[in-house]
Enzyme design. Structure first.
Site, mmCIF file in Angstrom:
data_model
loop_
_atom_site.group_PDB
_atom_site.id
_atom_site.type_symbol
_atom_site.label_atom_id
_atom_site.label_comp_id
_atom_site.label_asym_id
_atom_site.label_seq_id
_atom_site.Cartn_x
_atom_site.Cartn_y
_atom_site.Cartn_z
ATOM 1 C CE LYS A 167 -4.447 0.605 2.146
ATOM 2 N NZ LYS A 167 -5.112 0.568 3.445
HETATM 3 C C1 E4P Z 1 -8.319 0.855 3.699
HETATM 4 O O1 E4P Z 1 -7.640 0.611 2.748
HETATM 5 C C2 E4P Z 1 -8.329 2.198 4.331
HETATM 6 O O2 E4P Z 1 -7.106 2.471 4.946
HETATM 7 C C3 E4P Z 1 -9.472 2.287 5.323
HETATM 8 O O3 E4P Z 1 -10.632 1.791 4.698
HETATM 9 C C4 E4P Z 1 -9.682 3.696 5.835
HETATM 10 O O4 E4P Z 1 -10.854 3.730 6.578
HETATM 11 P P1 E4P Z 1 -11.225 4.941 7.569
HETATM 12 O O5 E4P Z 1 -11.533 6.142 6.734
HETATM 13 O O6 E4P Z 1 -12.446 4.457 8.313
HETATM 14 O O7 E4P Z 1 -10.043 5.161 8.466
#
Ligand code: E4P
Length: 215
Positions: free
Chosen positions: A83
């Site tokens: 990521k």
């Molecule tokens: C996943 O890839 C993201 O990091 C996550 O869904 C972020 O979610 P949030 O906005 O609830 O922190």
């Protein structure tokens, strides 16, 4: 449409995996920090539970540092997806990793133009954050629809992961808008399962059965 589980909590991942509907896992530094455990150890445990793409995020902000972290993480398990945050440095790292055959998930996507750049750099996945856009009165689902239309029109193979999902209707709307995947917190998975009419129906079937069985 596939579902990933958006957590670094091992118990939640096991429970979600047992349902047989989870195709992958996404984590981020906040989710890992919440567990208060060693990052690599958590990632290894996740890879032993779910046989699908497991996103692990770099924390460097420069491309060189991202590449060092990415190669270390990718060496943990073939299912690891790196990521990378949506920045200029992130795009440079994605381009190099794509050439090395390392899959990437470009995260913190908040516009269609960002998604297009990530796809052109060679990202395997882009993660538009639906909930965080809705939080500031923008339309997160419209962003999914725009990205899906652009990727479809131009034959871009990057897959869309609807992220920052807050409730079941985000999942339904993201699916209708063309997301390939939604990554969902464990609580949302539980909410998706439930319907009061299902519970009432089961109670009635059992009560009717008992009336006959009791005779
Ligand atoms: C996943 O890839 C993201 O990091 C996550 O869904 C972020 O979610 P949030 O906005 O609830 O922190």
């Amino acid at each position: 449409m596939r579902l990933f589980i958006d957590t670094a909590n091992i118990e939640e991942i096991k429970a979600a995996n047992d349902l047989g509907v989870i195709a992958g896992v996404t984590t981020n530094p906040s989710l890992i920090a919440r567990e208060g455990r060693n990052f690599e150890e958590v990632v290894r445990e996740i890879c032993a539970i779910v046989d699908g793409p497991i996103s692990a995020e770099v924390i460097s902000t420069e491309a060189e540092g991202m590449l060092v972290e990415a190669r270390q993480l990718a060496a943990i398990h073939p299912n690891i997806v790196i990521k990378i945050p949506m920045t200029g440095e992130g795009l440079k790292a994605v381009k190099v990793l794509a050439k090395e055959g390392i899959r990437t998930n470009v995260t913190l996507i908040f516009s269609a133009s960002q998604a297009l750049l990530a796809a052109l750099a060679g990202a395997t996945y882009v993660s538009p954050f639906v909930g965080r856009l809705d939080d500031i009165s923008h339309d997160g689902i419209q962003l999914i629809a725009d990205i899906a239309a652009i990727f479809d029109l131009h034959g871009l193979e990057t897959e869309i992961i609807a992220a920052s999902i807050r409730h079941p209707m985000h999942v339904v709307e993201a699916a209708k808008a063309g997301a390939h995947i939604a990554t969902i917190p464990y609580g949302v998975l539980q909410q998706m399962l439930k319907h009061p009419l299902t519970d009432i129906g089961i109670q009635k079937f059992l009560a009717d059965w008992q009336k006959v069985a009791g005779k």
